[in-house]
Motif scaffolding. Structure first.
Motif, PDB file in Angstrom:
ATOM      1  N   TYR A 145      52.015  -1.076 -39.055  1.00 31.79           N
ATOM      2  CA  TYR A 145      52.969  -0.286 -39.832  1.00 31.79           C
ATOM      3  C   TYR A 145      52.650   1.203 -39.683  1.00 31.79           C
ATOM      4  CZ  TYR A 145      54.812  -4.427 -42.200  1.00 31.79           C
ATOM      5  OH  TYR A 145      55.425  -5.636 -42.473  1.00 31.79           O
ATOM      6  N   GLY A 146      53.715   2.006 -39.629  1.00 34.51           N
ATOM      7  CA  GLY A 146      53.529   3.455 -39.564  1.00 34.51           C
ATOM      8  C   GLY A 146      53.267   3.992 -38.174  1.00 34.51           C
ATOM      9  N   SER A 147      53.389   3.161 -37.130  1.00 34.39           N
ATOM     10  CA  SER A 147      53.131   3.614 -35.759  1.00 34.39           C
ATOM     11  C   SER A 147      54.211   3.080 -34.830  1.00 34.39           C
ATOM     12  CB  SER A 147      51.767   3.122 -35.269  1.00 34.39           C
ATOM     13  OG  SER A 147      50.722   3.593 -36.080  1.00 34.39           O
ATOM     14  N   LYS A 148      54.477   3.846 -33.773  1.00 34.27           N
ATOM     15  CA  LYS A 148      55.365   3.345 -32.733  1.00 34.27           C
ATOM     16  C   LYS A 148      54.697   2.167 -32.033  1.00 34.27           C
ATOM     17  CE  LYS A 148      58.139   7.428 -31.606  1.00 34.27           C
ATOM     18  NZ  LYS A 148      59.436   6.741 -31.629  1.00 34.27           N
ATOM     19  N   THR A 149      55.500   1.277 -31.511  1.00 36.39           N
ATOM     20  CA  THR A 149      54.957   0.067 -30.888  1.00 36.39           C
ATOM     21  C   THR A 149      54.443   0.308 -29.477  1.00 36.39           C
ATOM     22  OG1 THR A 149      57.145  -0.534 -30.024  1.00 36.39           O
ATOM     23  CG2 THR A 149      56.542  -1.375 -32.208  1.00 36.39           C
ATOM     24  N   GLY A 150      54.828   1.424 -28.860  1.00 37.51           N
ATOM     25  CA  GLY A 150      54.426   1.672 -27.482  1.00 37.51           C
ATOM     26  C   GLY A 150      55.407   1.151 -26.462  1.00 37.51           C
ATOM     27  N   LEU A 151      56.486   0.515 -26.900  1.00 36.16           N
ATOM     28  CA  LEU A 151      57.508   0.037 -25.970  1.00 36.16           C
ATOM     29  C   LEU A 151      58.311   1.215 -25.411  1.00 36.16           C
ATOM     30  CD1 LEU A 151      58.885  -3.092 -27.883  1.00 36.16           C
ATOM     31  CD2 LEU A 151      57.290  -3.056 -25.964  1.00 36.16           C
ATOM     32  N   PRO A 152      58.864   1.069 -24.207  1.00 38.48           N
ATOM     33  CA  PRO A 152      59.628   2.177 -23.602  1.00 38.48           C
ATOM     34  C   PRO A 152      61.028   2.306 -24.186  1.00 38.48           C
ATOM     35  CG  PRO A 152      59.622   0.301 -22.126  1.00 38.48           C
ATOM     36  CD  PRO A 152      58.726  -0.072 -23.278  1.00 38.48           C
ATOM     37  N   ILE A 153      61.105   2.427 -25.500  1.00 38.14           N
ATOM     38  CA  ILE A 153      62.362   2.591 -26.214  1.00 38.14           C
ATOM     39  C   ILE A 153      62.126   3.615 -27.318  1.00 38.14           C
ATOM     40  CG2 ILE A 153      63.370   0.312 -25.769  1.00 38.14           C
ATOM     41  CD1 ILE A 153      62.129  -0.652 -28.382  1.00 38.14           C
ATOM     42  N   PRO A 154      63.166   4.261 -27.822  1.00 34.19           N
ATOM     43  CA  PRO A 154      62.985   5.251 -28.895  1.00 34.19           C
ATOM     44  C   PRO A 154      62.867   4.586 -30.258  1.00 34.19           C
ATOM     45  CG  PRO A 154      65.285   5.135 -28.292  1.00 34.19           C
ATOM     46  CD  PRO A 154      64.571   4.204 -27.353  1.00 34.19           C
ATOM     47  N   ASP A 155      61.798   3.820 -30.461  1.00 35.86           N
ATOM     48  CA  ASP A 155      61.661   3.063 -31.705  1.00 35.86           C
ATOM     49  C   ASP A 155      61.200   3.961 -32.849  1.00 35.86           C
ATOM     50  OD1 ASP A 155      59.240   3.258 -30.266  1.00 35.86           O
ATOM     51  OD2 ASP A 155      58.327   1.687 -31.461  1.00 35.86           O
ATOM     52  N   TYR A 156      61.597   3.572 -34.043  1.00 37.72           N
ATOM     53  CA  TYR A 156      61.218   4.289 -35.257  1.00 37.72           C
ATOM     54  C   TYR A 156      59.814   3.859 -35.669  1.00 37.72           C
ATOM     55  CZ  TYR A 156      61.221   5.547 -40.234  1.00 37.72           C
ATOM     56  OH  TYR A 156      60.890   6.050 -41.470  1.00 37.72           O
ATOM     57  N   LYS A 157      58.962   4.824 -35.939  1.00 31.73           N
ATOM     58  CA  LYS A 157      57.567   4.496 -36.250  1.00 31.73           C
ATOM     59  C   LYS A 157      57.353   4.070 -37.692  1.00 31.73           C
ATOM     60  CE  LYS A 157      55.775   9.057 -37.546  1.00 31.73           C
ATOM     61  NZ  LYS A 157      54.718  10.058 -37.267  1.00 31.73           N
ATOM     62  N   GLY A 158      58.385   4.150 -38.498  1.00 33.00           N
ATOM     63  CA  GLY A 158      58.214   3.757 -39.891  1.00 33.00           C
ATOM     64  C   GLY A 158      57.569   4.854 -40.712  1.00 33.00           C
ATOM     65  N   LEU A 159      57.374   4.563 -41.989  1.00 35.52           N
ATOM     66  CA  LEU A 159      56.742   5.529 -42.884  1.00 35.52           C
ATOM     67  C   LEU A 159      55.695   4.822 -43.729  1.00 35.52           C
ATOM     68  CD1 LEU A 159      56.422   8.258 -44.228  1.00 35.52           C
ATOM     69  CD2 LEU A 159      58.372   7.723 -45.711  1.00 35.52           C
ATOM     70  N   VAL A 160      54.440   5.127 -43.452  1.00 31.71           N
ATOM     71  CA  VAL A 160      53.313   4.694 -44.276  1.00 31.71           C
ATOM     72  C   VAL A 160      52.618   5.979 -44.711  1.00 31.71           C
ATOM     73  CG1 VAL A 160      51.164   3.397 -44.366  1.00 31.71           C
ATOM     74  CG2 VAL A 160      53.090   2.513 -43.045  1.00 31.71           C
ATOM     75  N   PRO A 161      52.892   6.458 -45.902  1.00 33.93           N
ATOM     76  CA  PRO A 161      52.432   7.796 -46.297  1.00 33.93           C
ATOM     77  C   PRO A 161      50.926   7.851 -46.531  1.00 33.93           C
ATOM     78  CG  PRO A 161      53.401   6.668 -48.163  1.00 33.93           C
ATOM     79  CD  PRO A 161      53.618   5.775 -46.976  1.00 33.93           C
ATOM     80  N   ASP A 162      50.386   9.052 -46.459  1.00 31.99           N
ATOM     81  CA  ASP A 162      49.013   9.309 -46.881  1.00 31.99           C
ATOM     82  C   ASP A 162      49.055  10.408 -47.942  1.00 31.99           C
ATOM     83  OD1 ASP A 162      49.584  11.594 -45.444  1.00 31.99           O
ATOM     84  OD2 ASP A 162      48.247  11.113 -43.778  1.00 31.99           O
ATOM     85  N   SER A 163      47.885  10.798 -48.423  1.00 27.99           N
ATOM     86  CA  SER A 163      47.835  11.805 -49.498  1.00 27.99           C
ATOM     87  C   SER A 163      48.462  13.118 -49.071  1.00 27.99           C
ATOM     88  CB  SER A 163      46.381  12.025 -49.921  1.00 27.99           C
ATOM     89  OG  SER A 163      45.850  10.869 -50.546  1.00 27.99           O
ATOM     90  N   GLU A 164      48.237  13.503 -47.816  1.00 26.96           N
ATOM     91  CA  GLU A 164      48.806  14.758 -47.333  1.00 26.96           C
ATOM     92  C   GLU A 164      50.331  14.721 -47.384  1.00 26.96           C
ATOM     93  OE1 GLU A 164      48.730  17.573 -43.289  1.00 26.96           O
ATOM     94  OE2 GLU A 164      47.535  15.736 -43.422  1.00 26.96           O
ATOM     95  N   TYR A 165      50.884  13.593 -46.975  1.00 30.27           N
ATOM     96  CA  TYR A 165      52.340  13.447 -47.019  1.00 30.27           C
ATOM     97  C   TYR A 165      52.853  13.533 -48.458  1.00 30.27           C
ATOM     98  CZ  TYR A 165      56.925  11.182 -46.892  1.00 30.27           C
ATOM     99  OH  TYR A 165      58.248  10.900 -47.072  1.00 30.27           O
ATOM    100  N   MET A 166      52.194  12.849 -49.364  1.00 33.53           N
ATOM    101  CA  MET A 166      52.646  12.839 -50.756  1.00 33.53           C
ATOM    102  C   MET A 166      52.599  14.237 -51.357  1.00 33.53           C
ATOM    103  SD  MET A 166      53.581   9.743 -51.344  1.00 33.53           S
ATOM    104  CE  MET A 166      53.757   9.763 -53.132  1.00 33.53           C
ATOM    105  N   ILE A 167      51.568  14.986 -51.025  1.00 38.79           N
ATOM    106  CA  ILE A 167      51.441  16.335 -51.588  1.00 38.79           C
ATOM    107  C   ILE A 167      52.496  17.263 -51.006  1.00 38.79           C
ATOM    108  CG2 ILE A 167      49.929  18.356 -51.691  1.00 38.79           C
ATOM    109  CD1 ILE A 167      47.562  16.376 -51.827  1.00 38.79           C
ATOM    110  N   GLN A 168      52.716  17.161 -49.688  1.00 44.36           N
ATOM    111  CA  GLN A 168      53.700  18.034 -49.051  1.00 44.36           C
ATOM    112  C   GLN A 168      55.118  17.676 -49.460  1.00 44.36           C
ATOM    113  OE1 GLN A 168      53.042  17.886 -44.822  1.00 44.36           O
ATOM    114  NE2 GLN A 168      51.207  19.189 -44.905  1.00 44.36           N
ATOM    115  N   ARG A 169      55.415  16.402 -49.541  1.00 42.46           N
ATOM    116  CA  ARG A 169      56.787  15.978 -49.811  1.00 42.46           C
ATOM    117  C   ARG A 169      57.087  15.886 -51.304  1.00 42.46           C
ATOM    118  NH1 ARG A 169      60.841  13.374 -46.982  1.00 42.46           N
ATOM    119  NH2 ARG A 169      59.939  14.518 -45.214  1.00 42.46           N
TER     120      ARG A 169
END
Length: 810
Positions: free
Chosen positions: A495-519
């Motif tokens: 979760y939260g990472s691109k799969t590495g496939l040769p397609i424009p896949d969505y990496k998802g959102l698994v937040p961390d503390s930095e994300y929570m503080i900024q957003r």
């Protein structure tokens, strides 16, 4: 031994000698001087097959290879053809040196020649031309794992105007002839094309030796209907070209992509290596990511005309070399059945199926889809706007670009985190009433009936919200540490990472503390932990990511590296790249936790009161996890239904995820809506699955934990609610009411990787955790990295909606 996937070319594929049957211009009118001596077809020279020596470095997209010269021609191609200057009297063919008036063969003259004799024919005779033209190569195929075609190259035609050399080169005479041909073309095809007088005149002045296309692409069957009429019109001809064709149409369209024109044909004076027709390039999907592999090498055609317009040299210097073939891991038959199941059970949705042993993506379906043939050779503005503005967003792949809360499918992560960090063990029971208080907010279970004391297996089977919330809040000493431990486990499962496939896949959102503080201008709080424990709140994932996580749970020893390309073959069907099974993230330290979770997912489908009984199959066991969540703007009142898991239960081979998008106001549940789609699909591929499921090649798995002892002492609790009885369970159990409840309001790292299990032997043996059943030869442990083809660029494509150019009509 490596198995080579067959490349089924079919009768529609263009032969390498396409230009050999290009028709010569006739004598269109009394004002046009006809060609008097048509040369016999030129036999290919002994060097025709040696394309590498001739055009090995021709890169049409590299402007750095071209430099404008004083003559206006472009030069500088590393291996472009060179031409021997021909003396003027031989070019004219006036005599054979003895006054016999014979036409001399134009093959070049060696030896001492005067300065005047060595000047180029094109310079000494202004109406004569010597030219080398580029023949675009047929684009390689894109195939499924069994050799069925997703994309091919076919022969098509353009109706073209060929002027030839006029004796009377008056502008009015030229334009009148062009207008007459256009009128004939209109009578034959019933269509009208706009050409200004100036364009007709300029083409005669600069490019009269080459055809001027006047129509868009005419398909092969349509061309045959009008060929006889065209042949009767002087000045018109059917110009053969290559076009892309997608026989699978909507199937996997978001993955395969489509091609578009590199640009219009050049105008003005003929330049060295001008293409004979418009060239194409990949615009999206695998067509774009493997454009260099599929493109092939262009051929070279040499032409020479005397000043009277007679063709005196017509030679194929090198044949175009077709591009390589891309063999995907997809199963076209399964893809069709998945999209059919989705279309029957969901207006909008997605399905992903992964081989959890090899990491090969077998199905990645999204509905609604679109037909990439609409973009060949170009798409009208009206059709493009219809696709891009449609409320169902057919240009978006819900399978790998969708942004959704994973809902209760994420509860398997919550349970594994609780087990890993010692909050519970397999036998721990937690008292689960119908609701609990989180601060000033009441957090409710999807069912209004108290569950009583249940363990994690039962909590997964019943998709109990209270169990997840209570265990997640105890993962750490603070809300921040609890959230970090939960999310670290999620990242370990992809979760939260691109799969590495040769397609424009969505990496998802698994937040961390930095994300929570900024957003959100704050760190994690208890409400965040509770919301994320049931797969809601700020968490987002695609169906591809959910299926990937299920693949790691299914095999029990590692998150597999995903593959979408199985093989790459060159134009001679030689395999130049093959994908090997590889572990992306070892999960051996989670083996016991995974075993418990797998038991819970089994109970979801097969246990008493499980939420996924509608997914049961007639021929094998299946495990899963349902999920339902609110989604989209609150005013839309929309819901999602999930069902994800693996099969068979004891020896998993396939992992899957299905998503169902509900309409505004529609009341849906994962067990009621998504689970039946899973059943529909796997029943339709019953015979294929049965053929693959060999008990002797089962994956070794950890032994599941035993059921808790009914007589074991229960932990003390301030909420002593009696356990729920079977009689209290409703007939249609589901977690659909999860989508009705409000989130817990809140005030305004990277995961550690377990060490890989090793063996004294270089090659894994049966029984070893890293042994992959079904492979004829195991991969040595010191060679775990798969070779990466140079043609496979990193997937850095913008979103689909922003990357679709609109080609203008010819």
């Amino acid at each position: 031994m490596l198995r080579m996937i067959p490349t089924r070319l079919g009768v529609a594929i263009l032969s390498a000698g396409l230009l050999l049957f290009m028709p010569a211009a006739g004598a269109p009118s009394s004002s046009v001087k006809p060609q008097q001596n048509k040369p016999a077809p030129v036999k290919p020279s002994a060097h025709d097959d040696d394309e590498d020596e001739i055009v090995s470095s021709v890169r049409l997209d590299d402007d750095g290879n071209r430099q404008d010269t004083a003559s206006g021609e472009k030069e500088g191609l590393d291996d472009s053809p060179s031409f021997v200057p021909i003396p003027d009297q031989e070019q004219r063919g006036d005599n054979d040196g003895a006054g016999n008036g014979k036409k001399i063969s134009i093959s070049g003259v060696k030896g001492d020649q005067s300065q005047a004799a060595t000047e180029s024919y094109a310079k000494t005779r202004t109406s004569a031309r010597t030219m080398a033209l580029l023949i675009p190569a047929p684009r390689g195929q894109i195939l499924d794992r069994n050799g069925e075609a997703f994309a091919q190259t076919k022969v098509a035609y353009q109706l073209a105007l060929r002027f030839g050399q006029f004796e009377n080169e008056d502008r009015e005479n030229i334009v009148r002839f062009g207008r007459s041909c256009l009128e004939k073309a209109h009578q034959i095809t019933g269509k009208t094309w706009e050409f200004t007088d100036e364009k007709l005149w300029q083409h005669y002045k600069d490019r009269r030796w080459l055809p001027l296309p006047v129509t868009n692409v005419i398909r092969d069957d349509e061309a045959e209907k009008i060929r006889t009429q065209v042949d009767k019109v002087r000045g018109l001809e059917l110009l053969p070209i290559y076009i892309r064709y997608y026989p699978a149409k909507e199937m996997a369209a978001h993955i395969i992509g489509y091609v578009g024109s590199k640009g219009k044909l050049p105008s003005g004076p003929i330049n060295h290596m001008d293409p004979l027709w418009e060239q194409t390039e990949g615009r999206i999907g695998l067509e774009k990511e493997y454009d260099h592999t599929l493109n092939g090498k262009p051929g070279v055609w040499r032409l020479m005309f005397d000043e009277d317009g007679n063709k005196i040299l017509d030679e194929l210097q090198s044949r175009p070399k077709p591009g390589g073939s891309l063999v995907t891991t997809l199963n076209l038959s399964w893809q069709k059945k998945a999209e059919k199941a989705l279309g029957k059970g969901a207006r909008r949705g997605a399905m992903v199926v992964i081989d959890c042993k090899s990491g090969e993506v077998l199905v990645m379906a999204s509905t609604p889809s679109y037909d990439p043939n609409l973009f060949i050779p170009n798409i009208s503005q009206k059709d493009f706007e219809a696709l891009s503005t449609h409320p169902s967003k057919p240009l978006l792949s819900r399978a790998f670009q969708g942004k959704y809360p994973p809902a209760s499918t994420f509860k398997v992560i919550t349970v594994m985190a609780a087990l890993k960090y010692g909050v519970i063990d397999a036998n721990t029971t937690v008292n689960c009433p119908a609701s609990i208080q989180i601060g000033k907010h009441t957090f409710r279970n999807w069912s209004k009936i108290p569950e009583g004391y249940i363990n994690c297996v039962r909590a997964l089977a019943r998709s109990n919200n209270i169990f997840m919330a209570l265990t997640a809040m105890r993962l750490g000493n603070t809300s921040v540490s609890s959230a970090n431990r939960l999310l670290d486990t999620a990242r370990l499962f992809g979760y939260g990472s691109k799969t590495g496939l040769p397609i424009p896949d969505y990496k998802g959102l698994v937040p961390d503390s930095e994300y929570m503080i900024q957003r959100h201008h704050r760190n994690f709080m208890s409400g965040d932990v509770v919301n994320m424990s049931i797969g809601q709140g700020v968490l987002l994932a695609s169906p591809l990511q959910v299926a990937h996580a299920m693949a790691g749970i299914a095999n029990g020893y590692g998150l597999p590296k995903l593959h979408l390309v199985k093989q790459i073959q060159d134009s001679n069907a030689n395999v130049i790249y093959v994908a090997n099974p590889e572990i992306q993230t070892p999960l051996t330290e989670y083996a016991s936790e995974i075993a418990v979770v797998r038991k819970g997912m089994d109970a979801v489908v097969n246990g008493e009161g499980g939420t996924g009984r509608h997914a049961r199959l007639s021929y094998t066991s299946i495990a899963g996890k349902s999920g339902t969540a609110q989604w989209g703007p609150e005013k839309d009142d929309s819901r999602l239904a999930w069902f994800a898991g693996f099969l068979p239960v004891d020896n998993p081979r396939y992992a899957y995820a299905v998503l169902y998008e509900g309409l505004p106001g529609e009341r849906i549940g994962g067990g009621a809506k998504a689970a039946p789609i899973v059943k529909e699909f796997f029943e339709s591929v019953k015979e294929d699955v049965k053929a693959e499921l060999n008990p002797e090649t089962a994956i070794p798995v950890a032994v599941p934990a035993d059921e808790p002892d009914p007589g074991a002492a229960k932990p003390a609790s301030g909420m002593d609610v009696p356990p729920i009885s079977a009689a209290q369970l409703s007939e249609e159990v589901d977690d659909s009411s999860d989508s009705n409840k409000k989130m817990v309001p809140v005030n305004p790292g990277s995961a550690s990787v377990p060490a890989e299990n090793t063996s004294p032997s270089m090659y894994p043996q049966p029984g070893d955790p890293d042994y992959i059943p079904g492979l004829p030869r195991q991969i040595p442990r010191n060679l775990r990295k798969s070779p990466v083809p140079a043609e496979a660029p990193k997937p850095v494509m913008p979103p689909v909606e922003d990357d679709i150019p609109v080609a203008e009509p010819l």
